[in-house]
Design a protein around this motif. Structure first.
Motif, mmCIF file in Angstrom:
data_model
loop_
_atom_site.group_PDB
_atom_site.id
_atom_site.type_symbol
_atom_site.label_atom_id
_atom_site.label_comp_id
_atom_site.label_asym_id
_atom_site.label_seq_id
_atom_site.Cartn_x
_atom_site.Cartn_y
_atom_site.Cartn_z
ATOM 1 N N TYR A 22 58.602 3.401 22.349
ATOM 2 C CA TYR A 22 56.945 4.110 21.979
ATOM 3 C C TYR A 22 57.405 5.536 21.306
ATOM 4 C CZ TYR A 22 55.282 0.596 25.347
ATOM 5 O OH TYR A 22 54.921 -0.785 26.138
ATOM 6 N N CYS A 42 47.264 0.819 16.903
ATOM 7 C CA CYS A 42 48.052 0.559 18.298
ATOM 8 C C CYS A 42 48.754 -0.672 18.530
ATOM 9 C CB CYS A 42 47.466 1.111 19.297
ATOM 10 S SG CYS A 42 45.867 0.248 19.732
ATOM 11 N N ILE A 74 48.961 -3.723 23.774
ATOM 12 C CA ILE A 74 48.926 -2.503 22.922
ATOM 13 C C ILE A 74 50.117 -1.628 22.938
ATOM 14 C CG2 ILE A 74 46.210 -2.139 22.517
ATOM 15 C CD1 ILE A 74 48.020 -0.504 25.204
ATOM 16 N N HIS A 75 50.454 -0.818 21.946
ATOM 17 C CA HIS A 75 51.241 0.123 21.839
ATOM 18 C C HIS A 75 50.671 1.260 22.557
ATOM 19 C CE1 HIS A 75 54.106 3.444 20.587
ATOM 20 N NE2 HIS A 75 54.785 2.557 19.747
ATOM 21 N N ASN A 119 50.674 4.911 21.176
ATOM 22 C CA ASN A 119 50.016 5.219 19.932
ATOM 23 C C ASN A 119 48.181 5.187 20.133
ATOM 24 O OD1 ASN A 119 51.884 5.607 17.834
ATOM 25 N ND2 ASN A 119 52.142 3.448 17.478
ATOM 26 N N LEU A 120 48.073 4.363 21.230
ATOM 27 C CA LEU A 120 46.560 3.992 21.636
ATOM 28 C C LEU A 120 46.196 5.547 22.161
ATOM 29 C CD1 LEU A 120 43.876 2.868 22.422
ATOM 30 C CD2 LEU A 120 44.736 2.137 24.561
#
Length: 435
Positions: free
Chosen positions: A19, A128, A191-192, A195-196
């Protein structure tokens, strides 16, 4: 097999994770220096704190967020990236413990965390890697029966997206011979996570909020307003929200003594040939199994397999994360025997005795939320929003959550780990024996 990557030089201050290596926003926010004022000061820039900050910024409040490390440094930037609806205890258990009315109210909110994520991704154009769909895998007929009961209970509370999967149908979602069937949740997804939370933090800033990194809170001075003191600065604010979760320092023992940090470990493979990645997880759903100490895994946007599991009560990490997680991955996907592991990392989440989050008020205008107990991606978004509602004078939903018992672990700080390990051993043995 080549060693897993253990450090990153291009995104300092984060765990050595895939991540962090693939984060879209690598800006280092400034450290708080000097005195500033706000309507609300939030301690912690993970999902809970940033969710509350965004709710309040949208309502026009002046918000300052103080983060001891980097945005998403803790569980919010290290987790499996799975959108799992509901809570760490099912609604029937909640009804038995706290009454039917509480279960109904919590059931009404149980899908909202995922809805908040999707709404914010769309509203603020957050990139994301959002993918819909989740699969819960059962090893035994007993686990299948438990899922069927879980499905019926969910549907009584308005969940429309669940479907049982037979052993013959498992291959639509995951190519493995390990499972006796399972259940899909079309309202789940993945999701990532880093990034969210970075995208949500950027939205807070665009609405006028301020976020300071490397600004650990060392003291909270009571008064009207509160004065939240860091090493080189301070924030004066009428309201303070404590959202440090498992990474909260011990200045507030009323909180830290009622939760326990628990580590979970994650690794990612090297990028796979696209056909192999699709063959292993054809629907691109995230997967978690039904064991007490469970495995969870999914595809990433660049065709890696991200695989997590393990548990370390008290936040203790194994010496070799790859050695712990890789054997389980190979039981599920023997096709990955010769694949390189590029990243391996660990992170802590906060566990409560009841496995239900704690949200409440320590003193007037001093709120807290913590203890999502492994279901934090969605629950933190919900409870962060509810904290914002409470500050804004709409405390109806906050009152439901804050009325739930907030219990200490038996044995206090000294014995909470060995007693919990003993319980985990018992449930783990039941999983292994199929009881």
């Amino acid at each position: 097999m080549p060693e897993a990557v253990r450090g990153l030089t291009d995104n300092p201050g984060h765990a050595p994770s895939w991540y962090a290596a693939s984060a879209r926003d690598r800006r280092v926010r400034p450290m708080l220096q000097g005195e500033t004022e706000a309507d609300v000061c939030i301690i912690g820039a993970g999902f809970s704190g940033i969710s509350a900050a965004l709710e309040l910024a949208e309502r026009g409040y002046r918000v300052v967020v103080l983060e001891a490390e980097r945005i998403g440094f803790g569980a919010s930037g290290r987790n499996g990236g799975q959108i799992v609806n509901g809570y760490s205890r099912d609604l029937q258990t909640i009804a038995t413990r706290y009454g039917k009315d509480k279960a109904t109210r919590l059931g009404e909110m149980s899908l909202e965390g995922a809805a908040i994520i999707r709404a914010r991704v769309e509203k603020y154009a957050i990139d994301c890697d959002l993918v819909d769909g989740g699969f819960f895998a059962a090893f035994t007929d007993k686990q299948m029966r438990a899922m069927e009961a879980h499905k019926a209970d969910w549907e009584r509370h308005g969940h429309p997206g669940l479907e049982m999967v037979s052993a013959q149908e498992v291959g639509r979602y995951v190519k493995t011979g390990r499972y006796a069937g399972g259940m899909i949740d079309r309202l789940g997804g993945h999701i990532h996570p880093l990034n969210l939370v970075l995208g949500e933090a950027g939205a807070v800033e665009r609405l006028g909020g301020q976020i300071f990194e490397r600004s650990r809170v060392i003291r909270l001075e009571e008064g009207t307003p509160y004065r939240v003191v860091t090493e080189k600065g301070a924030v004066r604010a009428r309201y303070v929200l404590v959202c440090g979760n498992a990474y909260l320092p011990p200045q507030l023992p009323e909180i830290s003594g009622r939760m326990m940090p628990v580590s979970s470990q994650v690794l990612t493979t090297e990028p796979l040939e696209a056909g192999l990645a699709q063959a292993l997880l054809p629907a691109n759903y995230c997967v978690e199994d039904a064991n007490y100490i469970l495995d969870y895994y999914r595809r990433t946007a660049d065709n890696r397999i991200l695989y997590g599991g393990g548990i370390g009560y008290g936040g203790r990490d194994p010496k070799d994360i790859t050695a712990v997680i890789r054997p389980n991955m190979l039981k599920t996907f023997p096709e990955l025997a010769g694949v390189r592991i590029d990243y391996a990392w660990s992170g802590n989440f906060a566990l409560t005795l009841t496995r239900i989050p704690h949200i409440g008020q320590l003193r007037p205008n001093l709120y807290f939320s913590h203890g999502d107990s492994g279901h934090g991606v969605t629950t933190t978004h919900l409870l962060g929003k509810i904290l914002g509602e409470a500050v804004a004078g709409h405390a109806e939903r906050y009152d439901v959550w804050s009325s739930l018992p907030n219990l200490p672990f038996p044995g206090g700080l000294r014995f909470r780990v060995p007693l919990t390990v003993l319980g985990a051993w018992w449930y783990g043995m039941r999983d292994r024996l199929g009881w």
